[in-house]
Design a protein around this motif. Structure first.
Motif, PDB file in Angstrom:
ATOM      1  N   SER A 108      20.561  -7.538  -5.496  1.00  0.00           N
ATOM      2  CA  SER A 108      20.625  -7.049  -4.110  1.00  0.00           C
ATOM      3  C   SER A 108      21.275  -8.046  -3.163  1.00  0.00           C
ATOM      4  O   SER A 108      21.773  -7.684  -2.108  1.00  0.00           O
ATOM      5  CB  SER A 108      19.212  -6.747  -3.599  1.00  0.00           C
ATOM      6  N   ARG A 109      21.203  -9.323  -3.526  1.00  0.00           N
ATOM      7  CA  ARG A 109      21.788 -10.407  -2.741  1.00  0.00           C
ATOM      8  C   ARG A 109      21.118 -10.618  -1.382  1.00  0.00           C
ATOM      9  O   ARG A 109      21.705 -11.232  -0.485  1.00  0.00           O
ATOM     10  CB  ARG A 109      23.301 -10.213  -2.562  1.00  0.00           C
ATOM     11  N   ILE A 110      19.900 -10.109  -1.211  1.00  0.00           N
ATOM     12  CA  ILE A 110      19.186 -10.434   0.027  1.00  0.00           C
ATOM     13  C   ILE A 110      18.537 -11.808  -0.136  1.00  0.00           C
ATOM     14  O   ILE A 110      18.305 -12.263  -1.261  1.00  0.00           O
ATOM     15  CB  ILE A 110      18.131  -9.369   0.383  1.00  0.00           C
ATOM     16  N   PRO A 111      18.236 -12.491   0.959  1.00  0.00           N
ATOM     17  CA  PRO A 111      17.606 -13.811   0.861  1.00  0.00           C
ATOM     18  C   PRO A 111      16.254 -13.734   0.154  1.00  0.00           C
ATOM     19  O   PRO A 111      15.442 -12.852   0.448  1.00  0.00           O
ATOM     20  CB  PRO A 111      17.429 -14.231   2.328  1.00  0.00           C
ATOM     21  N   PHE A 112      16.042 -14.637  -0.801  1.00  0.00           N
ATOM     22  CA  PHE A 112      14.737 -14.691  -1.467  1.00  0.00           C
ATOM     23  C   PHE A 112      14.509 -16.085  -2.036  1.00  0.00           C
ATOM     24  O   PHE A 112      15.436 -16.887  -2.148  1.00  0.00           O
ATOM     25  CB  PHE A 112      14.616 -13.616  -2.548  1.00  0.00           C
TER      26      PHE A 112
ATOM     27  N   LEU B 194       4.443   2.385   5.160  1.00  0.00           N
ATOM     28  CA  LEU B 194       3.971   1.360   6.089  1.00  0.00           C
ATOM     29  C   LEU B 194       5.093   0.392   6.447  1.00  0.00           C
ATOM     30  O   LEU B 194       5.284   0.030   7.613  1.00  0.00           O
ATOM     31  CB  LEU B 194       2.790   0.601   5.489  1.00  0.00           C
ATOM     32  N   ILE B 195       5.835  -0.023   5.437  1.00  0.00           N
ATOM     33  CA  ILE B 195       6.927  -0.964   5.678  1.00  0.00           C
ATOM     34  C   ILE B 195       8.021  -0.311   6.521  1.00  0.00           C
ATOM     35  O   ILE B 195       8.587  -0.938   7.424  1.00  0.00           O
ATOM     36  CB  ILE B 195       7.489  -1.485   4.342  1.00  0.00           C
TER      37      ILE B 195
ATOM     38  N   GLN C 206      16.613   1.319   0.614  1.00  0.00           N
ATOM     39  CA  GLN C 206      16.504   1.722   2.016  1.00  0.00           C
ATOM     40  C   GLN C 206      16.788   0.576   2.996  1.00  0.00           C
ATOM     41  O   GLN C 206      16.750   0.776   4.212  1.00  0.00           O
ATOM     42  CB  GLN C 206      15.088   2.267   2.288  1.00  0.00           C
ATOM     43  N   ASN C 207      17.041  -0.624   2.448  1.00  0.00           N
ATOM     44  CA  ASN C 207      17.264  -1.807   3.296  1.00  0.00           C
ATOM     45  C   ASN C 207      16.077  -2.082   4.209  1.00  0.00           C
ATOM     46  O   ASN C 207      16.231  -2.422   5.392  1.00  0.00           O
ATOM     47  CB  ASN C 207      18.544  -1.638   4.134  1.00  0.00           C
ATOM     48  N   TRP C 208      14.875  -1.946   3.653  1.00  0.00           N
ATOM     49  CA  TRP C 208      13.657  -2.118   4.436  1.00  0.00           C
ATOM     50  C   TRP C 208      12.984  -3.479   4.213  1.00  0.00           C
ATOM     51  O   TRP C 208      11.873  -3.706   4.673  1.00  0.00           O
ATOM     52  CB  TRP C 208      12.665  -0.997   4.122  1.00  0.00           C
ATOM     53  N   VAL C 209      13.653  -4.359   3.503  1.00  0.00           N
ATOM     54  CA  VAL C 209      13.099  -5.699   3.302  1.00  0.00           C
ATOM     55  C   VAL C 209      14.192  -6.720   3.593  1.00  0.00           C
ATOM     56  O   VAL C 209      15.352  -6.514   3.237  1.00  0.00           O
ATOM     57  CB  VAL C 209      12.517  -5.853   1.865  1.00  0.00           C
ATOM     58  N   ASP C 210      13.804  -7.802   4.272  1.00  0.00           N
ATOM     59  CA  ASP C 210      14.773  -8.808   4.721  1.00  0.00           C
ATOM     60  C   ASP C 210      14.656 -10.134   3.982  1.00  0.00           C
ATOM     61  O   ASP C 210      15.612 -10.918   3.959  1.00  0.00           O
ATOM     62  CB  ASP C 210      14.585  -9.062   6.221  1.00  0.00           C
ATOM     63  N   TYR C 211      13.490 -10.390   3.402  1.00  0.00           N
ATOM     64  CA  TYR C 211      13.277 -11.663   2.695  1.00  0.00           C
ATOM     65  C   TYR C 211      12.151 -11.448   1.690  1.00  0.00           C
ATOM     66  O   TYR C 211      11.194 -10.711   1.970  1.00  0.00           O
ATOM     67  CB  TYR C 211      12.897 -12.770   3.685  1.00  0.00           C
ATOM     68  N   ILE C 212      12.274 -12.071   0.532  1.00  0.00           N
ATOM     69  CA  ILE C 212      11.276 -11.900  -0.531  1.00  0.00           C
ATOM     70  C   ILE C 212      10.879 -13.260  -1.076  1.00  0.00           C
ATOM     71  O   ILE C 212      11.727 -14.129  -1.292  1.00  0.00           O
ATOM     72  CB  ILE C 212      11.825 -11.033  -1.683  1.00  0.00           C
TER      73      ILE C 212
END
Length: 229
Positions: free
Chosen positions: A155-159, A87-88, A116-122
């Motif tokens: 992962s260093r993505i924004p959260f 879904l994501i 998969q780099n399928w999330v941008d913010y957590i």
């Protein structure tokens, strides 16, 4: 159960400017949760069944291309659902940013999404210190939460990290211990405290919460405590 799988989404908030920082978004509220937090004020979502299929949601999102920036996957616990990765991925392919609201109980799913780099913010819910985690969440999922936290940090993505505060459940010493945990992981940034909403229906009957926290006292050189209403 079949109904909940085919229609996993309890409800849809078609527009918000509050849930994804600096972005316009909609919110998908997924039914079901593997925790039973005493203070939870979404019992109808946690205990309820879904009413919207993802096909219906995709149709809605198709009509919102170039109008919305992002889709927020929330709940309940959205990462519990069997087809959540598919879904994501479909939402990402439509060009939307994806934010995940999670209790951190599904590190394997989180790992796949990050790979998969399928999330941008957590937004990661930090329910309680380890000593109180089981009594507050009625679950034995602290280790899963910590594993998820480590994955996101790496992962260093924004959260963001956030905690719901009820004065009968958490003390100032508990919050200090939670901040020390974050510092031990080299987390730097905001730590959001959400005051318990008095006079609303919750999973457990709770007394009135004395919502007063000294943010300046609890903040450290690397972690700033911020109250979010």
């Amino acid at each position: 159960m079949k109904e909940n799988v085919s229609k996993p989404i309890y409800s849809l908030t078609p527009f918000t400017l509050l849930d994804y920082p600096h972005k316009s978004a909609c919110i998908l509220w997924f039914a079901g949760c593997n925790m039973r937090c005493l203070y939870c004020y979404n019992p109808e979502i946690v205990l309820g069944k879904g009413s919207l299929s993802f096909e219906k949601i995709l149709s809605f999102l198709q009509s919102r291309k170039n109008l919305l920036d992002a889709v927020v996957f929330s709940g309940g616990e959205c990462l519990l659902h069997k087809k959540i990765i598919d879904l994501i991925s479909q939402v990402k392919k439509m060009g939307f940013l994806v934010k995940i609201d999670t209790n951190g109980s599904s590190p394997e799913v989180m790992q796949q999404l990050l790979n998969q780099n399928w999330v941008d913010y957590i937004a990661l819910d930090y329910k309680a210190p380890k000593s109180k985690f089981q009594s507050i969440t009625k679950s034995d999922l602290y280790d899963s939460f910590e594993e998820t936290f480590d994955l996101i940090l790496e992962s260093r993505i924004p959260f963001e990290v956030r905690t719901t505060y009820h004065s009968d459940l958490l003390t100032e010493n508990d919050l200090t211990a939670m901040i020390q945990f974050l510092e031990s992981k080299n987390y730097v940034g905001n730590y959001y405290i959400q005051y318990f909403k008095n006079n609303v229906e919750t999973l457990s009957k709770l007394n009135h919460s004395n919502n007063k926290i000294d943010c300046e006292k609890l903040s450290t050189p690397t972690i700033k405590i911020s109250i979010r209403d």
